[in-house]
Design a protein around this motif. Structure first.
Motif, short mmCIF file in Angstrom:
data_model
loop_
_atom_site.label_atom_id
_atom_site.label_comp_id
_atom_site.label_asym_id
_atom_site.label_seq_id
_atom_site.Cartn_x
_atom_site.Cartn_y
_atom_site.Cartn_z
N ARG A 879 0.80 -1.37 0.19
CA ARG A 879 0.15 -0.25 0.10
C ARG A 879 0.76 1.44 0.07
O ARG A 879 0.57 2.33 -0.80
CB ARG A 879 -0.78 -0.17 1.35
CG ARG A 879 -2.29 0.06 0.81
CD ARG A 879 -3.22 -0.05 1.92
NE ARG A 879 -3.76 -1.43 2.15
CZ ARG A 879 -3.65 -2.18 3.21
NH1 ARG A 879 -2.85 -1.82 4.38
NH2 ARG A 879 -4.04 -3.39 3.33
N LYS A 883 1.11 3.77 -3.32
CA LYS A 883 0.31 4.96 -3.05
C LYS A 883 -1.09 4.92 -2.53
O LYS A 883 -2.03 5.28 -3.12
CB LYS A 883 0.28 6.15 -3.89
CG LYS A 883 1.74 6.95 -4.16
CD LYS A 883 2.09 7.54 -5.36
CE LYS A 883 2.28 6.55 -6.62
NZ LYS A 883 2.50 6.96 -7.99
N GLN A 884 -1.16 3.82 -1.62
CA GLN A 884 -2.40 3.44 -1.17
C GLN A 884 -3.55 2.80 -2.28
O GLN A 884 -4.62 2.53 -1.82
CB GLN A 884 -3.35 4.57 -0.49
CG GLN A 884 -2.57 5.17 0.40
CD GLN A 884 -2.04 4.36 1.65
OE1 GLN A 884 -3.01 3.35 1.98
NE2 GLN A 884 -0.87 4.53 2.30
N HIS A 911 -8.76 1.87 -6.88
CA HIS A 911 -9.23 2.62 -7.91
C HIS A 911 -10.62 2.25 -8.55
O HIS A 911 -11.33 2.87 -8.98
CB HIS A 911 -8.23 2.96 -9.01
CG HIS A 911 -6.98 3.92 -8.44
ND1 HIS A 911 -6.28 4.63 -9.21
CD2 HIS A 911 -6.68 4.30 -7.24
CE1 HIS A 911 -5.28 5.20 -8.52
NE2 HIS A 911 -5.61 5.27 -7.24
N ASP A 963 8.80 4.11 -12.12
CA ASP A 963 8.97 5.47 -12.61
C ASP A 963 9.72 6.03 -11.21
O ASP A 963 9.77 5.72 -10.16
CB ASP A 963 7.84 6.12 -12.84
CG ASP A 963 6.67 6.17 -12.06
OD1 ASP A 963 5.35 6.15 -12.22
OD2 ASP A 963 6.86 6.27 -10.68
N GLN A 964 9.90 7.33 -11.43
CA GLN A 964 10.69 8.25 -10.25
C GLN A 964 10.00 7.84 -9.06
O GLN A 964 10.56 7.73 -7.90
CB GLN A 964 10.57 9.54 -10.54
CG GLN A 964 11.61 10.39 -9.71
CD GLN A 964 12.90 9.87 -9.75
OE1 GLN A 964 13.61 9.43 -10.87
NE2 GLN A 964 13.55 10.03 -8.52
N GLU A 965 8.61 8.17 -8.99
CA GLU A 965 7.82 8.08 -7.47
C GLU A 965 8.08 6.88 -7.12
O GLU A 965 8.03 6.55 -5.97
CB GLU A 965 6.39 8.74 -7.86
CG GLU A 965 6.37 10.12 -7.65
CD GLU A 965 4.75 10.45 -7.91
OE1 GLU A 965 4.35 10.73 -8.88
OE2 GLU A 965 4.14 10.60 -6.70
N ASP A 968 11.29 6.01 -5.74
CA ASP A 968 11.33 6.48 -4.30
C ASP A 968 10.62 5.76 -3.18
O ASP A 968 11.45 5.62 -2.29
CB ASP A 968 10.68 7.99 -4.40
CG ASP A 968 11.54 9.22 -4.32
OD1 ASP A 968 11.22 10.23 -4.47
OD2 ASP A 968 12.84 8.76 -4.14
N ARG A 972 12.69 3.71 -0.32
CA ARG A 972 12.40 4.07 1.17
C ARG A 972 11.78 2.93 2.01
O ARG A 972 12.26 2.69 3.13
CB ARG A 972 11.10 5.19 1.24
CG ARG A 972 11.61 6.24 1.89
CD ARG A 972 10.48 7.19 2.06
NE ARG A 972 10.52 8.08 1.11
CZ ARG A 972 9.71 9.29 1.20
NH1 ARG A 972 9.13 9.64 2.25
NH2 ARG A 972 9.59 10.11 0.00
N ARG A 996 21.62 6.81 -3.79
CA ARG A 996 20.93 7.05 -2.34
C ARG A 996 21.30 5.96 -1.50
O ARG A 996 21.06 6.13 -0.28
CB ARG A 996 19.44 6.22 -2.68
CG ARG A 996 18.39 7.30 -3.71
CD ARG A 996 17.98 8.27 -2.52
NE ARG A 996 16.82 7.65 -1.75
CZ ARG A 996 15.47 7.75 -2.13
NH1 ARG A 996 14.94 8.23 -3.29
NH2 ARG A 996 14.69 7.03 -1.29
N ALA B 301 -14.02 3.20 -8.63
CA ALA B 301 -14.10 4.48 -7.76
C ALA B 301 -13.16 5.57 -8.49
O ALA B 301 -13.81 6.66 -8.47
CB ALA B 301 -13.77 4.20 -6.62
N MET B 302 -11.95 4.97 -8.99
CA MET B 302 -11.09 5.98 -9.37
C MET B 302 -11.51 6.74 -10.76
O MET B 302 -11.48 8.21 -10.80
CB MET B 302 -9.75 5.51 -9.55
CG MET B 302 -8.51 6.46 -9.84
SD MET B 302 -8.31 7.56 -8.25
CE MET B 302 -6.77 7.95 -8.68
N ILE B 315 -6.83 7.37 -3.88
CA ILE B 315 -8.02 6.92 -3.12
C ILE B 315 -7.45 6.11 -1.91
O ILE B 315 -6.70 5.08 -2.14
CB ILE B 315 -8.89 6.22 -4.13
CG1 ILE B 315 -9.42 7.05 -5.07
CG2 ILE B 315 -10.11 5.53 -3.03
CD1 ILE B 315 -10.53 6.47 -5.60
#
Lengths: 1017, 376
Positions: A879, A883-884, A911, A963-965, A968, A972, A996, B301-302, B315
C-alpha cells in the motif's frame, strides 16, 4: 543465513581470484551492487547460489558454462562461500567439471566435479560432507531448510524471475509454506487420528471375539444359562461336605489303636535284650584273671631297671675309646711326611740367588734411559699438530680464491647490464619520434583508404553521367534529325504541291525561274502541323536534357577530379607506404610503442643497477685482501713444520731401535722388577712352611700317649657294673636275666592292662542293673498284633482322601462359572467405551482430513492462516509503495471444493473497487508486489524462534521498470528494513539508486576480466 | 537589512504522476510580485531547488527564466545553496562567472568559503553534503554525522566572518525540534541525520531548508521557510509562504510570512462515494487525496471520481484493516498450540465447537503424534 565471505576464482567475468569479505560493509546492512551492464553483478549472486546449491541464481545459466573465458588455463574454476546460520558458521567449496592442463606432458584432462562442506568453530574446520556433490547438496538443503527453487523465491529474487512466488500455483505455494513454517505436523496429527480410529476398530473386534471364546470354554451358548449351572454346583457341594465329616472321625479312631500297640511291643523287646547282655559278660571272666597275674610281674621288674642301664653305658664308653686310638695313629704318620717335603723345597729356593743378582743390575740401567724417551714423544706430537693446521689453512685458501673469482664474475655481469641499459635509455628520444611518425602515417593511410573509396564511387557516378550525356546527345541528334526530316518533308511536300501547280513559263514562287527542269516531287505527303510540332518539341526537350546531362557530367567530373587530387596528395606523402595494408600500420605502431616503453623502463632501472656495480667492485676488493692474508699464514706454518721434523730425527738416532717405540723401555723395566720380586717371595714362603710342619709332627706324638691311659680306665669300670646287676635280679625273685627280660613291660602296656580290668568290672555291674529294671516294666504285658492295626488305619485314610477329591471338583466347577460371568460383564462394559471413542475419532478424522464441512484439511487451514498473516504484512508495504492503491489477499473463491485450492492470491485495487488476478499487474507494479510479498514472508518467518532464518534478501534488478515516484517509495521501504537486522543487497545499474545508497559493492569491467570491491561511505 | 528567505522548491517534481510544473511557475510569478513589492536587498533559497539530480528540461528553463528576471531585470542578488535533492556539481555550474552578476550559487562543499557580504550582513552559504564527501572536502577524518559536518562548516564560517557585520547562516539540514512530512527524503546516512539547534544560536539569523513546513527550530531566529507548494498528503494543512526577514543594525531579527495563493490547492477529502460524486466542495481542480468511508468496495471508484475531480491523486478506503471475508489469526500460528488451532479449525469447518470429550481424545492422539516426531 548471513553471508560472511565469498571467493570466486576463474568464475564468470572474474578471471583471477576475487575475494569479498562482507565484514568490509562495516556493519551496514543495506548495500548496492553497482556496475555497468555485463560487468558481472548477477554473476556474484550466481556464485553465491552456485556455492550453496550447485545452480546459478536464475537457474538459467548452466553451471558448467560459468568458467571464465579470461582465466589463465592453469587457474581452476572454484567458488568458496562462508556463511552463518544462527550461531553456526559453515564453509562450502565447489569446483565444477572443467578441463585443466595435465601435470606432465602437454594437453588437457578433465577434472570432475567436486564439492566440500565444513563447519568452522574457533578456527577449526570440521568436515561435514566431502568430495561428493550430492552429499554436499543434501546437507546444505538440510541446514538451510529449503531447496534451490525455494531459495530463489524467498531469499534471492533473481533478475526477471522475481514474480515466481507471486504467480505460483497453490500447490507450489503450499510446498514453500510447508517448508518455511513446518506445517506438516498438522498433517501428521490428522493421520494420527485416522490411525487411532482404525486401531480402535481392530480392538473392538478382538474383544468381541474373546467374549465368544469364553462362552465356548464353559460349554454354554449364551450368558443367560450360567446362573442355573451355578446353583446346581452349590447344592452338590453342601451334600459332599456332610459325608466327608463322618469319614474323618473313623480315621482318627484307627490311628489311636495303632499307637497303643506300638508302645507295648517296645517294652517286651527291652527285657530280652538285657538278659542277653548279662550272659555274654559272664563268659569273659576267666580271661581277666590271666591279665591280673601278668600285671603283677611287670611291677616287680620295674625295680631292677637302673642297674641294667648303668651296665649298658659302661660298655658303650669302652667301645668309643678303641676307635679313637686308631684315628690318632693315622694322623701322626701324615704329619711326618709333610715335614720331609718342606725341607726339600727350601733347598731349591736357596739355589736361585745368582739370577736375582743379574736382574737387579739390569733394572738400574733402564732407569737411566727414561728421560730421553719422553723428549722424543713430545717432538713427534708437535709434528702431527703442525701438519693438521697446515691442512686446514690450505682449505681456507682455496675457498677464498673461489670467492674472489665469483666476485670478479659478478662485477663483469653487472657492468655489461649497465652498458645495455644505457644504450636503451639513449634511444628513447629517437623512439618517441618514430612513434609519432608511424601514427601520422597510419592516419594518412586511413584517410587515403577513405578517399579511394570515395573516388571509386565518384568515378562510377561520373561514368553514369557520361553515359547519360551520350544518350542525351544521341537523343538530341536523333530528335534534331527527325525534326529536319519532317521539316524537309514538309518543304518537299509543299514544293511538290507547288510544283504540281507549276506551269512552264510561269515563274517559280520559290526561285523565280521560269524554267522548271526538275520539279520537286515527293513521295510523302504533307505532314500535319501536329507531327511537326511534336518533332519540334522533342527536339527542344532533347536539347534541354542534353544541357542538363552536360551539367551533371561536368559536376561529377569536377568531384572526381577533386578526389583524385586529394588521393594524389596523400600518395605523395606516403610514397611506398601507401601499398602497405592498414593492419601493418597498427602493428608497427604497437611495436614502436613497445620499444618506447622499453626505453623508459630501462631509464628507470639504470640508477639502481649502477649502484649494484659499485657494490660489486667493493666486494671484489675485499675478498682479494682476505686471500692474501691467508697465503701469508700458510707460509709461516710450513716453516714451523719442517723444524719439528728435524728434531724428531735427531732424538731417534740416540736411542736403540727396539726402544724407540713408545713405552718399550718402561715395559722392559717392569718385567725385570716383577721377576725379582717373585723370586724373593718364593724363598720366604719355603722357609715358613718347613718350620710349621716340624711343630705339627711333634704335637701329634704327644697326643697318642695320653690316649692309651684312658683306655685302661674304661675297661675296669665295665666289670664292676656287671656284678652289681646280677645281685639285683636275685633279690627280685627272678630266676635269671632272661626271666627278668620276659617280665618287663613298657609303661604304656601297663596302663592299658589296668584300664581293661577296670572297665570290665564296671560293665558287669551295669548289665545287672538293666536287667532288674526291664523285668519290672514288662510285668504283665502281652505281645500285640501290629499288622492288623496298621491295615485298618490305611483303609480309613483312603476313604478320607476320596471324599476330599469329590468335594474339591465340585467347588472348582462353581468357581469357574462365577469367573466367566464376571469377565463377560467386564468385556461388555469395555466394548461400550470403545464404541463411544470410535465415534468421536471418526468425526475428528473426517474433519481433519478435509472430508467434511468446508472441505479444507487441517494443514491447509493453518497454511491459509499463515498466508493471511504474510499477506497482511505484505499489503502494508505494498500500500505504501503503490500510494494506497494496491493490497494483496487470498482468493477465497466460493464453491472451491477441491482440497488443493485455497492458497491463490489476488490484488485489491482501490481505484476500481474490484479485485484482479496478480498476473494483470504491470511490470513495475508486479515488481513492487513481489518485493512486498518476499518481505512479508521474511517478516513472518522472523517472528518464529528456532526455525529457518530469513535474515538476508538479495534483489537483482527490477528497479528499472519503476517511474521516479515508485522508485522513491520502493527505496524508502527497503531502507526501513534496516531496523529489522536484516541484510538487504540490491543490484541495479541506475544512477539514481547509486546516489541513495552509501554502502556499495562496485563491479568494474576491464580488458582481462572484472574486479569487485566494497566501498563504504 | 531586509531580505527574503525561501527553500525546497523541488522544481520538476511529479506527485502521483501529476506534473506540478505549471503550479510551480504560477507560484514563482507570485514570488516575483512579492519581490517587486517588498524590495529586499537579497533573495535567499536554502536548498532543494530541483527535485532530482538531473532535473527535467522544463524545470531548468523555469529557473533560468526566474533568475533572469530577478537578477537581470530587478537587480536583486540571489543566494542559493544545494540541498540533498540537488546535484551539487550541476547546480554550481559557472558559479564563479555568475558571481559578479549578482547570482551566488554554492553547490559543492568548500574548505575555505567566502561569505557574501551585502550591506551590513555577511551571508555564509553552507550547502548540503553527505559525510563521505565532507570528510574528503574538509580534510577531516573525524566527520561521521551531519551534526559534525555543520559544526565544521560553522566554525570555518565564523573564522572568516568580517567583524561588525551581522552573521546570517544559510544551511540545509534536519535541525532537532522541527516537524517532518512524508515528502522529505530521509537524511539518515550512517546514523541520525539530526543536528542540534544550539549550533545556530550565536548567529543573527539562520535561513534553513529541508523541512517543508514553515516553522522555527528551537529558536525564533533559526527558521525553516517551508516548501514552495504542498508536496504530500501530510502537508495539506500547511500554510505555504515566503519569509520576509528584517534584521536591524542592532537587535533581533523580525520575521513575517508572506503567503502564496496557489492556483490549485492540495487537499484531503473524506466522505461517502455517492456524496462526493454529487457535490464537489471547494475547487474541483484541486489536487485531492480522497478517503472513502463506504463500508464495502466501490466499483471503478478512481475513474468515476476523476470525471468530477480531474486532478485526483489517490484513493484510500478504510476497508483494508478488517475485511468480513476472513479473520486472520492475530498471533503467530506456531505459537498457538495445536489444540487451540484445531478448535478454531473445527469451528470454521463444521460450524460447531468441540465437546469436552472430543477435546480430550484429540489432545491424547495429537500429543503422541508430536512426541514421536520430536523423538526422531
Amino acid at each position: 543465513m548471513k553471508p560472511l565471505r565469498l571467493v570466486l576464482q576463474a568464475f564468470g567475468p572474474y578471471a583471477a581470484c576475487q575475494e569479498l569479505d562482507f565484514a568490509d560493509l562495516g556493519g551496514q546492512d543495506f548495500f548496492l551492487i553497482h556496475g555497468p551492464t555485463g560487468a558481472g553483478k548477477t554473476s556474484l549472486l550466481d556464485g553465491l547460489s552456485y556455492a550453496l546449491y550447485g545452480e546459478t541464481s536464475g537457474g538459467m545459466r548452466e553451471a558448467k558454462d560459468m568458467r571464465s573465458h579470461f582465466a589463465d588455463p592453469t587457474l581452476e574454476t572454484r567458488v568458496r562461500f562462508e556463511f552463518q546460520l544462527g550461531t553456526h558458521i559453515y564453509r562450502v567449496d565447489r569446483c565444477p567439471e572443467q578441463m585443466v592442463p595435465k601435470q606432465r606432458g602437454g594437453g588437457q584432462k578433465k577434472q570432475s566435479y567436486i564439492a566440500n562442506l565444513w563447519e568452522l568453530e574457533a578456527g577449526e574446520a570440521t568436515p561435514l560432507a566431502t568430495e561428493k556433490p550430492t552429499a554436499v547438496d543434501a546437507r546444505v538443503i538440510e541446514l538451510m531448510g529449503f531447496k534451490a527453487s525455494q531459495f530463489r523465491q524467498v531469499v534471492l529474487l533473481p533478475q526477471g524471475r522475481f514474480q515466481e512466488f507471486m504467480l505460483a500455483g497453490s500447490a507450489e505455494r503450499q510446498a514453500i509454506l510447508q517448508v518455511l513454517f513446518q506445517t506438516e505436523r498438522y498433517a501428521r496429527i490428522a493421520q494420527a487420528l485416522a490411525d487411532e480410529e482404525k486401531c480402535l476398530k481392530e480392538t473392538m473386534r478382538t474383544t468381541l471375539a474373546e467374549s465368544q471364546q469364553l462362552l465356548e470354554q464353559v460349554g454354554v451358548d449364551s450368558v443367560e444359562e450360567l446362573p442355573g449351572l451355578i446353583r446346581e454346583a452349590e447344592r452338590r457341594g453342601t451334600l459332599l461336605k456332610g459325608e466327608q465329616e463322618k469319614v474323618i472321625q473313623a480315621a482318627a479312631a484307627a490311628a489311636a489303636a495303632l499307637q497303643e500297640g506300638l508302645r507295648a511291643s517296645v517294652l517286651v523287646k527291652e527285657l530280652q535284650a538285657a538278659e542277653a547282655e548279662r550272659e555274654e559278660l559272664a563268659s569273659r571272666a576267666q580271661l581277666m584273671e590271666v591279665r591280673r597275674t601278668e600285671q603283677e610281674r611287670a611291677l616287680r621288674a620295674e625295680f631292677i631297671l637302673p642297674p641294667a642301664r648303668r651296665l649298658q653305658e659302661a660298655q658303650d664308653r669302652t667301645r668309643d675309646l678303641g676307635e679313637e686310638e686308631g684315628r690318632l695313629a693315622e694322623v701322626a704318620g701324615a704329619m711326618t711326611r709333610i715335614f720331609v717335603d718342606a725341607e726339600e723345597k727350601l733347598a731349591q729356593a736357596d739355589g736361585q740367588e745368582i739370577r736375582r743378582e743379574e736382574l737387579r743390575r739390569s733394572i738400574a740401567r733402564l732407569k737411566e734411559l727414561e728421560p730421553k724417551l719422553v723428549a722424543l714423544e713430545e717432538s713427534r706430537k708437535e709434528v702431527r699438530a703442525s701438519a693438521l693446521e697446515r691442512g686446514r689453512l690450505e682449505d681456507d685458501v682455496s675457498e677464498h680464491r673461489r670467492r674472489t673469482e665469483l666476485a670478479g664474475q659478478e662485477l663483469s655481469r653487472l657492468q655489461v647490464q649497465v652498458q645495455e641499459l644505457r644504450t636503451e635509455t639513449d634511444q628513447s628520444e629517437a623512439r618517441e619520434h618514430l612513434l609519432y611518425l608511424v601514427k601520422k602515417q597510419r592516419g594518412q593511410r586511413d584517410e587515403l583508404e577513405r578517399y579511394w573509396m570515395q573516388a571509386k564511387d565518384a568515378k562510377e557516378a561520373l561514368e553514369d553521367a557520361e553515359g547519360s550525356l551520350w544518350a542525351a546527345k544521341d537523343e538530341r541528334g536523333t530528335a534534331h534529325e527527325a525534326q529536319q526530316r519532317i521539316l524537309a518533308r514538309r518543304q518537299e511536300a509543299q514544293a511538290a504541291s507547288l510544283a504540281r501547280h507549276l506551269e512552264s513559263g510561269a515563274p517559280c514562287p520559290v526561285c523565280g525561274s521560269t524554267e522548271h527542269p526538275l520539279p520537286a516531287r515527293s513521295a510523302a505527303d504533307l505532314p500535319d502541323e501536329e507531327s511537326i510540332q511534336a518533332a519540334r518539341d522533342r527536339d527542344d526537350l532533347a536539347e534541354v536534357s542534353l544541357a542538363r546531362a552536360q551539367e551533371n557530367a561536368t559536376q561529377r567530373l569536377i568531384a572526381y577530379e577533386g578526389l583524385r587530387a586529394r588521393t594524389d596528395g596523400l600518395l605523395d606523402a606516403l610514397g611506398d607506404l601507401a601499398q602497405q595494408p592498414a593492419e601493418r600500420f597498427a602493428a608497427q605502431e604497437a611495436e614502436r610503442r613497445t620499444d618506447l616503453e622499453r626505453s623508459r623502463t630501462s631509464a628507470t632501472r639504470l640508477p639502481s643497477v649502477e649502484l649494484d656495480v659499485s657494490a660489486a667492485e667493493n666486494k671484489k676488493t675485499a675478498t682479494n685482501q682476505v686471500l692474501d692474508a691467508s697465503l701469508l699464514r700458510l707460509e709461516e706454518l710450513r716453516t714451523r713444520e719442517t723444524e719439528a721434523k728435524a728434531k724428531v730425527r735427531f732424538l731417534e738416532e740416540s736411542l736403540l731401535s727396539e726402544l724407540r717405540a713408545p713405552g718399550a723401555l718402561s715395559t722392559r723395566r717392569e718385567q725385570a722388577e716383577r721377576e725379582l720380586a717373585g723370586s724373593e717371595r718364593e724363598l720366604q714362603e719355603a722357609r715358613t712352611a718347613r718350620d710349621a710342619a716340624q711343630a705339627q709332627a711333634q704335637g701329634s706324638g704327644a697326643r697318642m700317649e695320653a690316649h692309651r691311659e684312658r683306655m685302661h680306665d674304661g675297661q675296669a669300670e665295665t666289670s664292676r657294673c656287671e656284678i652289681e646287676l646280677d645281685e639285683a635280679i636275685a633279690a627280685a625273685r627272678f630266676r635269671d636275666r632272661s626271666d627278668f627280660e620276659l617280665a618287663r613291660r613298657t609303661p604304656e602296656e601297663q596302663a592299658t592292662m589296668v584300664s581293661e580290668l577296670e572297665s570290665f568290672t564296671a560293665a558287669l555291674q551295669s548289665a545287672e542293673d538293666r536287667l532288674t529294671r526291664a523285668q519290672e516294666q514288662a510285668l504283665g504285658i502281652l505281645t500285640p498284633d501290629l499288622l492288623s492295626l496298621k491295615t485298618s488305619v490305611e483303609a480309613a485314610q483312603t476313604r478320607l482322601s476320596r471324599a476330599g477329591e469329590e468335594l474339591g471338583q465340585v467347588q472348582g466347577e462353581l468357581a469357574s462359572f462365577q469367573r466367566v460371568k464376571r469377565t463377560l460383564e467386564a468385556k461388555d462394559r469395555e466394548i461400550a467405551l470403545l464404541d463411544r471413542r470410535y465415534r468421536v475419532l471418526g468425526k475428528l478424522t473426517r474433519a481433519a482430513k478435509g472430508e467434511e464441512g468446508s472441505r479444507i484439511s487441517f494443514e491447509r487451514y493453518v497454511q491459509g492462516a499463515i498466508l493471511d498473516e504474510v499477506l497482511v504484512s505484505a499489503s502494508e508495504r505494498l500500500r505504501k509503495m503503490s500510494k494506497q492503491r494496491y493490497a494483496l489477499r487470498r482468493a477465497l473463491g466460493a464453491g472451491d471444493l477441491r482440497r488443493a485450492g485455497g492458497l491463490d492470491l489476488e490484488v485489491t485495487d482501490t481505484h476500481t473497487g474490484r479485485p484482479r488476478a496478480v498476473s494483470t499487474l504491470s511490470g513495475g507494479e508486479g515488481f513492487l508486489a513481489s518485493l512486498a510479498l518476499a518481505l512479508g514472508l521474511s517478516d513472518v518467518v522472523q517472528r518464529n524462534s528456532g526455525g529457518i532464518r530469513l535474515d538476508t534478501v538479495f534483489i537483482d534488478e527490477g528497479f528499472g521498470s519503476l517511474d521516479q515516484e515508485a522508485l522513491d517509495l520502493a527505496l524508502r521501504t527497503l531502507e526501513e528494513l534496516k531496523q529489522g537486522g536484516r541484510l538487504v543487497g540490491l543490484i541495479s545499474h541506475l544512477e539514481e539508486v547509486k546516489a541513495r545508497i552509501p554502502a556499495r559493492l562496485e563491479v568494474i569491467p576491464g580488458p582481462g576480466g572484472s574486479r569487485a570491491a566494497f566501498k563504504v561511505g | 537589512m531586509r531580505f527574503l528567505h525561501t527553500s525546497d522548491w523541488h522544481l520538476g517534481k511529479t506527485l502521483c504522476n501529476a506534473n506540478l510544473l505549471e503550479d510551480q511557475a504560477h507560484a514563482l510569478e507570485q514570488v516575483i510580485a512579492m519581490i517587486k513589492d517588498a524590495k529586499p536587498k537579497a533573495f535567499v533559497i536554502a536548498g532543494d531547488i530541483y527535485d532530482r539530480a538531473v532535473p527535467p528540461k522544463e524545470a531548468v528553463a523555469l529557473l533560468d527564466e526566474f533568475l533572469g528576471r530577478v537578477v537581470g531585470e530587478l537587480k536583486v542578488p540571489v543566494l542559493m545553496i544545494a540541498g540533498n535533492h540537488d546535484s551539487p556539481e550541476r547546480l554550481g555550474f559557472a558559479a564563479d562567472f555568475l558571481k559578479p552578476q549578482g547570482l551566488h550559487v554554492v553547490g559543492l562543499l568548500e574548505d575555505e568559503p567566502e561569505p557574501v557580504v551585502i550591506g551590513d550582513a555577511a551571508f555564509h552559504l553552507m550547502p548540503y553534503a553527505d559525510p563521505a564527501t565532507a570528510r574528503f572536502a574538509l580534510g577531516d577524518e573525524g566527520i561521521r554525522t551531519h551534526h559534525d559536518i555543520l559544526t565544521a562548516q560553522l566554525s570555518r564560517a565564523w573564522g572568516r566572518h568580517p567583524q561588525a557585520k551581522r552573521f546570517i547562516a544559510v544551511a540545509h539540514a534536519f535541525v532537532a525540534g522541527g516537524l517532518s512530512s512524508e515528502s522529505e527524503l530521509g537524511l539518515a546516512v550512517g546514523g541520525s541525520g539530526e543536528v542540534d539547534a544550539k549550533l545556530f544560536a550565536p548567529a543573527d539569523y539562520a535561513a534553513l531548508g529541508h523541512l517543508h513546513s514553515p516553522q522555527d527550530a528551537g529558536f525564533a531566529h533559526v527558521r525553516y521557510a517551508g516548501s514552495l507548494l504542498k508536496y504530500s498528503a501530510s502537508e495539506a494543512t500547511h500554510l505555504k509562504a515566503i519569509t520576509l526577514v528584517e534584521l536591524p543594525a542592532k537587535g533581533k531579527a523580525h520575521t513575517e510570512p508572506m503567503p502564496f495563493a496557489p492556483r490549485r490547492d492540495l487537499r484531503k477529502l473524506r466522505g461517502a462515494f455517492e456524496d462526493l460524486l454529487r457535490e464537489a466542495t471547494g475547487n474541483r481542480e484541486d489536487y485531492l487525496f480522497v478517503e472513502l468511508t463506504d463500508p464495502g468496495p466501490v466499483l471503478d471508484a478512481m475513474a468515476r471520481l476523476r470525471r468530477v475531480y480531474p486532478n485526483i491523486l489517490g484513493i484510500q478506503t478504510g476497508l483494508e484493516r478488517s475485511s468480513p471475508d476472513f479473520e486472520p489469526l492475530r498471533s503467530d500460528p506456531r505459537n498457538l498450540d495445536p489444540e487451540s488451532l484445531f478448535q478454531t479449525f473445527i469451528k470454521e469447518s463444521t460450524g460447531e465447537n468441540l465437546s469436552e470429550e472430543e477435546l480430550i481424545v484429540f489432545r491424547e492422539v495429537a500429543g503422541k503424534a508430536l512426541l514421536n516426531r520430536s523423538a526422531e
